[in-house]
Structures are given as structure tokens and as C-alpha cells.
Design an enzyme around this catalytic site. Structure first.
Site, PDB file in Angstrom:
ATOM      1  N   HIS A 306      20.908  -9.141  13.307  1.00 21.25           N
ATOM      2  CA  HIS A 306      21.428  -9.134  11.929  1.00 21.25           C
ATOM      3  C   HIS A 306      22.751  -8.385  11.886  1.00 21.25           C
ATOM      4  CE1 HIS A 306      21.641  -8.666   7.571  1.00 21.25           C
ATOM      5  NE2 HIS A 306      20.787  -9.673   7.528  1.00 21.25           N
ATOM      6  N   ASP A 363      14.851 -14.433   8.287  1.00 22.41           N
ATOM      7  CA  ASP A 363      14.921 -15.899   8.339  1.00 22.41           C
ATOM      8  C   ASP A 363      13.930 -16.473   9.332  1.00 22.41           C
ATOM      9  OD1 ASP A 363      16.968 -16.468   6.471  1.00 22.41           O
ATOM     10  OD2 ASP A 363      18.351 -15.497   7.845  1.00 22.41           O
TER      11      ASP A 363
HETATM   12  N1  ACO Z   1      20.554 -14.260  20.732  1.00 20.17           N
HETATM   13  C1  ACO Z   1      21.034 -13.750  21.886  1.00 20.17           C
HETATM   14  N2  ACO Z   1      21.934 -12.736  21.967  1.00 20.17           N
HETATM   15  C2  ACO Z   1      22.354 -12.227  20.806  1.00 20.17           C
HETATM   16  C3  ACO Z   1      21.890 -12.699  19.567  1.00 20.17           C
HETATM   17  C4  ACO Z   1      20.949 -13.757  19.559  1.00 20.17           C
HETATM   18  N3  ACO Z   1      20.453 -14.228  18.410  1.00 20.17           N
HETATM   19  N4  ACO Z   1      22.472 -12.000  18.562  1.00 20.17           N
HETATM   20  C5  ACO Z   1      23.287 -11.104  19.147  1.00 20.17           C
HETATM   21  N5  ACO Z   1      23.221 -11.232  20.508  1.00 20.17           N
HETATM   22  C6  ACO Z   1      23.884 -10.376  21.501  1.00 20.17           C
HETATM   23  C7  ACO Z   1      25.361 -10.688  21.607  1.00 20.17           C
HETATM   24  O1  ACO Z   1      25.607 -11.665  22.589  1.00 20.17           O
HETATM   25  C8  ACO Z   1      25.931  -9.339  21.959  1.00 20.17           C
HETATM   26  O2  ACO Z   1      25.658  -9.112  23.327  1.00 20.17           O
HETATM   27  P1  ACO Z   1      26.677  -8.219  24.222  1.00 20.17           P
HETATM   28  O3  ACO Z   1      26.680  -6.860  23.579  1.00 20.17           O
HETATM   29  O4  ACO Z   1      26.096  -8.261  25.591  1.00 20.17           O
HETATM   30  O5  ACO Z   1      28.021  -8.908  24.119  1.00 20.17           O
HETATM   31  C9  ACO Z   1      25.057  -8.353  21.172  1.00 20.17           C
HETATM   32  O6  ACO Z   1      23.802  -9.035  21.011  1.00 20.17           O
HETATM   33  C10 ACO Z   1      25.615  -8.000  19.813  1.00 20.17           C
HETATM   34  O7  ACO Z   1      25.886  -9.189  19.117  1.00 20.17           O
HETATM   35  P2  ACO Z   1      26.986  -9.364  17.986  1.00 20.17           P
HETATM   36  O8  ACO Z   1      27.392 -10.780  17.921  1.00 20.17           O
HETATM   37  O9  ACO Z   1      28.042  -8.317  18.156  1.00 20.17           O
HETATM   38  O10 ACO Z   1      26.187  -9.010  16.692  1.00 20.17           O
HETATM   39  P3  ACO Z   1      26.696  -9.359  15.267  1.00 20.17           P
HETATM   40  O11 ACO Z   1      26.293  -8.246  14.384  1.00 20.17           O
HETATM   41  O12 ACO Z   1      28.116  -9.741  15.264  1.00 20.17           O
HETATM   42  O13 ACO Z   1      25.872 -10.682  14.906  1.00 20.17           O
HETATM   43  C11 ACO Z   1      24.279 -12.151  14.040  1.00 20.17           C
HETATM   44  C12 ACO Z   1      24.773 -10.708  14.082  1.00 20.17           C
HETATM   45  C13 ACO Z   1      25.392 -13.094  13.592  1.00 20.17           C
HETATM   46  C14 ACO Z   1      23.130 -12.247  13.018  1.00 20.17           C
HETATM   47  C15 ACO Z   1      23.770 -12.542  15.451  1.00 20.17           C
HETATM   48  O14 ACO Z   1      22.738 -11.657  15.832  1.00 20.17           O
HETATM   49  C16 ACO Z   1      23.305 -13.986  15.535  1.00 20.17           C
HETATM   50  O15 ACO Z   1      24.120 -14.877  15.772  1.00 20.17           O
HETATM   51  N6  ACO Z   1      21.976 -14.230  15.317  1.00 20.17           N
HETATM   52  C17 ACO Z   1      21.469 -15.596  15.322  1.00 20.17           C
HETATM   53  C18 ACO Z   1      21.711 -16.278  13.986  1.00 20.17           C
HETATM   54  C19 ACO Z   1      20.849 -15.778  12.863  1.00 20.17           C
HETATM   55  O16 ACO Z   1      19.648 -15.549  13.006  1.00 20.17           O
HETATM   56  N7  ACO Z   1      21.449 -15.578  11.680  1.00 20.17           N
HETATM   57  C20 ACO Z   1      20.758 -15.110  10.481  1.00 20.17           C
HETATM   58  C21 ACO Z   1      21.011 -13.674  10.232  1.00 20.17           C
HETATM   59  S1  ACO Z   1      19.990 -13.042   8.950  1.00 20.17           S
HETATM   60  C22 ACO Z   1      20.722 -13.456   7.510  1.00 20.17           C
HETATM   61  O17 ACO Z   1      21.830 -13.838   7.448  1.00 20.17           O
HETATM   62  C23 ACO Z   1      19.904 -13.300   6.227  1.00 20.17           C
END
Ligand code: ACO
Length: 421
Positions: A306, A363
Site C-alpha cells: 500500500h 482490496d
Molecule cells: N508485488 C511484488 N513486489 C512489490 C509489490 C507487489 N505487489 N508491491 C511493492 N513491491 C516491492 C517493490 O518492487 C519494491 O521492491 P524493491 O524495494 O526491491 O525495489 C518495494 O516492494 C517497494 O515498492 P514501491 O513500489 O516503492 O511501493 P509503493 O508504495 O510505491 O507502491 C503499491 C505501493 C502501488 C500499492 C504497490 O505495493 C503495488 O503496486 N501493489 C499492487 C497493486 C495493488 O494492490 N494496489 C492497490 C493498493 S490498495 C488501494 O489503493 C486501496
């Protein structure tokens, strides 16, 4: 003396006051920035921009806190009904028994829509996305209820609010029934607000329908959890449309369009689509765990992580329990949900996900519950909209009552300089 922030530009010093919220959040008040310095701020996505002062919802992503009007989301989900939470968000305090009764009876009286709205619904093809249909029908309400709201009149404001709370679930259920090819339902006024949502959605013409308490309880929690989330994309849309003094229905209709997008309300749909894709590929969750961890692969596990809640999502904790209860009660035998359970278990024990604090989010579990209830995937965002309605109404009312100026951001122009033809 109150704190200030200093800015130096072209050897001149400027001072701007600090503004502080009731939970110690601080911001720089730059209302006079352009007039004093000729500068504007540049902040795409408004990630550092406070667009308003608001007394409705407080959230702290680092600490996993979400509160409506000061009450924790955990307490509200445990002890309140969705209608009580709606009252709280919109009017500022928990209702007394008398206030709740009054709101209930006003909603029951208003639980009708003009039959002509059905012809608008009929004119959409069955394949139309329910969110587009819902936005149009909500906008259509204006034509059938054309009196504008005098925001100085408490009576007018209440009437518009009650009207929308009463009619919106009917419109939402109609979008579902259209997809399913079912006759259009009205409310059963002997039921509670949430029971009625289940009744309007699921009642079949040839069968009695008694919503199970587990289903009603899960829906109640889901709606409460989605009821507000401060200045997100759809809420900001509702406020900015309303800031032009467009009416409540028009503003909410715009909010529905904003919520429709996959980056906002569409994430729970993405979860089920991902699970279905894993199933179609043989159901090998380990393969998809490996893909999610592979830095050369853009694949991410939908429903994990998130942007704001970095330690835990308080909403996901609550809804996980409700998801478990719904699956047990309904005894659902669905390979897609088996894959979901497998993924959840594997990620909670995998160092990649543990180290990055990537937990299943709201979600993930809401998608599972909706699927178990037999709600079509493209209806998930409509369910979100049903929950978010009181938040939109509360934010719209607050914006109008505070007499906020019309929303009108500026820009840094990067196009051609003056040229002749
Ligand atoms: N699967 C695998 N790896 C992930 C995921 C995931 N779902 N989410 C984050 N990571 C990893 C990233 O690759 C990154 O790894 P690194 O540090 O080795 O480079 C680390 O975790 C941090 O990720 P960020 O992208 O910096 O986290 P950010 O806060 O920008 O993203 C987000 C948050 C967009 C929700 C992300 O976790 C994601 O894409 N999740 C999947 C989509 C999703 O479920 N969205 C709904 C969110 S809830 C809502 O909106 C109500």
C-alpha cells in the site's frame, strides 16, 4: 509567537506561516506566495499539497491509523452500523437512537426513483460498464429532482443528502440487475439499510430472500471501511466539482467517474483478474511468487502492499476476519479463492514480502468477499461507491459550508512561445 518558514529568492527574504492540524500535522500556508514572490509551487499529483482543512477523517499511514471524526475504524466496525457511520461522517457526531430512527424513516420514505429513470437504464447495452451506468443514472437524478440546494438552508441540505442516501442503493442495484438480466427491484422498507442493499442486489423474482447475518455483517464492515479516506482522487473530484457550486448529485456523479479508474477503485477487480489468470495458467502460485520477486519482471502481486499504509493496513486486518467468516459460512468451493488463500499463506511466510512489509491489502480481501457473494467482478467498484457515498456527501457539505473558493490550480507552461501563422 507562531512558527514561520523562511524562503529566500533573488536575495529577498519571505516568511510564510506554519499551519497546524489537531493531530500535529504541519503545513506551510502559501496562500500569499504568488502575490508576494511571483512564484507558484509545482507538485504533480498533489503529493505535498493540502487542498483544504478538513475535520472528517484522520489517517496516519506509518502507524496504521484510520479514524472518522475521531473514532477508530476498529471501534466503528466492531460497534456501529453503516448508517450510523454515514450519520457520523455527514453530521459530525454519532447519532442518538432518535436521530438514527429519524434518518432511517426519512430514507425509507425517499426510497423510490422516478420510473422514467428505467428507460435511461434500458438504453444502455448490457455490456456497458456498471460504473459508467451508475455515474449517468446519478447525474440523471438531477433532471428528476431539479431544485437546487440552498446551502444556507439546513432543511435543503438535509433533503438532498437523504435523497441521495435513499436513491443511490437502488441505482447501484439496478446496474447489477441489468448485468444479470434480472427485473429491477425497489427497497423493502422493513429491512435495515445494509440488509436492503443485499435484498435489492440478490433477491430473485421466484424465491424468498433472507440475507444471512454473516453476509450482512461482512457487507456492513466493507461499507464502513470504504466510507471515507480523506482527500483521495474521487473525493478531491467531488470537492473540486462542487467548488464551482455544481449540485450534490452532479458532484457525486463526477466522483463515481474518478473512482472507476483502475488506479483508484478498480484494484479489487485487478486482484480477481490476477487470480483467474493464475488459475488459467495451471494454478501454480509459486511461479507467480517468483515472478513478483524477479526485478526483471514487471509483474506485481495485485492486492499486496500500500502506498500510504507501510506497516499495516488497519482495514485489511478487519476485513480478513470477515472474509474468513464469509468463506466458512457459505462453504464456497471456488478454485480462484483457493489460489487466494494459498498466496496469502505463502506471502506471509516469505522473507521478500516480510522485509518489504508487503501484506495483503483491503482490496485483496474485499475482492475475495465479493467473489464469494457471487457479485460479478465489474460490480466491485460499484460496491466501493456504495460505501464511499457518505464520505463524498460529508466532504461536499464541508467544502460548501466552509465556503471554499473554486478549485483552480495553476501550471508551468512549457509550450511554444508566441509565433505567427
Ligand atoms: N508485488 C511484488 N513486489 C512489490 C509489490 C507487489 N505487489 N508491491 C511493492 N513491491 C516491492 C517493490 O518492487 C519494491 O521492491 P524493491 O524495494 O526491491 O525495489 C518495494 O516492494 C517497494 O515498492 P514501491 O513500489 O516503492 O511501493 P509503493 O508504495 O510505491 O507502491 C503499491 C505501493 C502501488 C500499492 C504497490 O505495493 C503495488 O503496486 N501493489 C499492487 C497493486 C495493488 O494492490 N494496489 C492497490 C493498493 S490498495 C488501494 O489503493 C486501496
Amino acid at each position: 509567537m507562531s512558527e514561520t518558514v523562511k524562503l529566500t529568492y533573488k536575495d529577498k527574504n519571505y516568511e510564510f506561516p506554519l499551519i497546524e492540524g489537531s493531530e500535529d500535522e504541519k503545513g506551510i500556508d502559501i496562500k500569499t506566495l504568488r502575490a508576494e514572490t511571483g512564484l507558484i509551487t509545482y507538485d504533480p499529483g498533489y503529493k505535498n499539497t493540502g487542498s483544504c482543512k478538513s475535520a472528517i477523517t484522520f489517517l496516519n499511514g506509518e502507524e496504521g491509523i484510520l479514524r472518522y471524526r475521531g473514532y477508530s475504524i476498529e471501534d466503528l466496525c466492531d460497534k456501529a452500523s453503516f448508517l450510523e457511520v454515514a450519520f457520523l461522517l455527514i453530521f459530525g457526531d454519532m447519532p442518538t437512537a432518535k436521530e438514527l430512527d429519524l434518518m432511517n424513516s426519512e430514507i425509507r420514505k425517499d426510497s423510490l426513483v422516478d420510473e422514467d429513470l428505467k428507460s435511461i437504464l434500458k438504453s444502455f447495452p448490457k455490456s456497458a460498464h456498471p460504473m459508467g451506468v451508475l455515474s449517468s443514472l446519478t447525474s440523471g437524478l438531477i433532471a428528476f429532482n431539479p431544485t437546487s440546494v440552498d446551502i444556507e438552508s439546513e432543511e435543503d441540505m438535509r433533503e438532498a443528502i437523504i435523497m441521495l442516501m435513499a436513491k443511490f442503493p437502488i441505482l447501484a442495484s439496478w446496474t447489477h440487475r441489468k448485468v444479470k438480466g434480472l427485473p429491477l427491484n425497489y427497497a423493502n422498507t422493513s429491512l435495515s439499510y445494509v440488509e436492503n442493499i443485499a435484498h435489492m442486489m440478490f433477491k430473485l423474482p421466484h424465491q424468498d430472500y433472507e440475507p444471512s447475518p454473516v453476509v450482512v455483517n461482512a457487507l456492513n464492515k466493507l461499507l464502513i471501511l470504504h466510507a471515507d479516506h480523506e482527500q483521495n482522487c474521487s473525493t478531491s473530484t467531488v470537492r473540486i466539482v462542487g467548488s464551482s457550486h455544481a449540485g450534490l448529485f452532479a458532484s457525486v456523479s463526477a466522483g463515481i467517474s474518478a473512482l472507476w479508474g483502475p488506479l483508484h477503485g478498480g484494484a479489487n477487480q485487478a486482484v480477481i483478474e490476477m487470480l483467474e489468470a493464475i488459475k488459467a495458467d495451471g494454478g501454480d502460485t509459486k511461479k507467480y511468487m517468483a515472478k513478483a520477486k524477479d526485478k526483471n519482471d514487471p509483474f506485481r502481486l495485485m492486492g499486496f502492499g500500500h502506498r500510504v499504509y507501510k506497516n499495516f493496513d488497519p482495514r485489511a486486518r478487519i476485513i480478513k476476519k470477515a472474509a474468513d467468516e464469509v468463506l466458512n459460512e457459505l462453504g464456497v468451493n471456488d478454485p480462484v479463492l483457493e489460489i487466494a488463500k494459498g498466496l496469502e499463506k505463502e506471502t506471509l511466510n516469505d522473507p521478500y514480502f516480510i522485509d518489504r512489509k508487503l501484506y495483503p491489502n483491503v482490496d485483496f480481501y474485499s475482492g475475495i468477499i465479493y467473489r464469494a457473494l457471487g457479485i460479478p467482478t465489474e460490480m466491485f467498484t460499484v460496491m466501493f461507491a456504495l460505501g464511499r457515498l457518505p464520505g463524498w456527501i460529508a466532504q461536499w457539505s464541508e467544502m460548501r459550508r466552509n465556503n471554499e473558493p473554486i478549485g483552480r490550480p495553476r501550471q508551468i507552461y512549457t509550450g511554444s512561445k508566441h509565433r505567427s501563422i
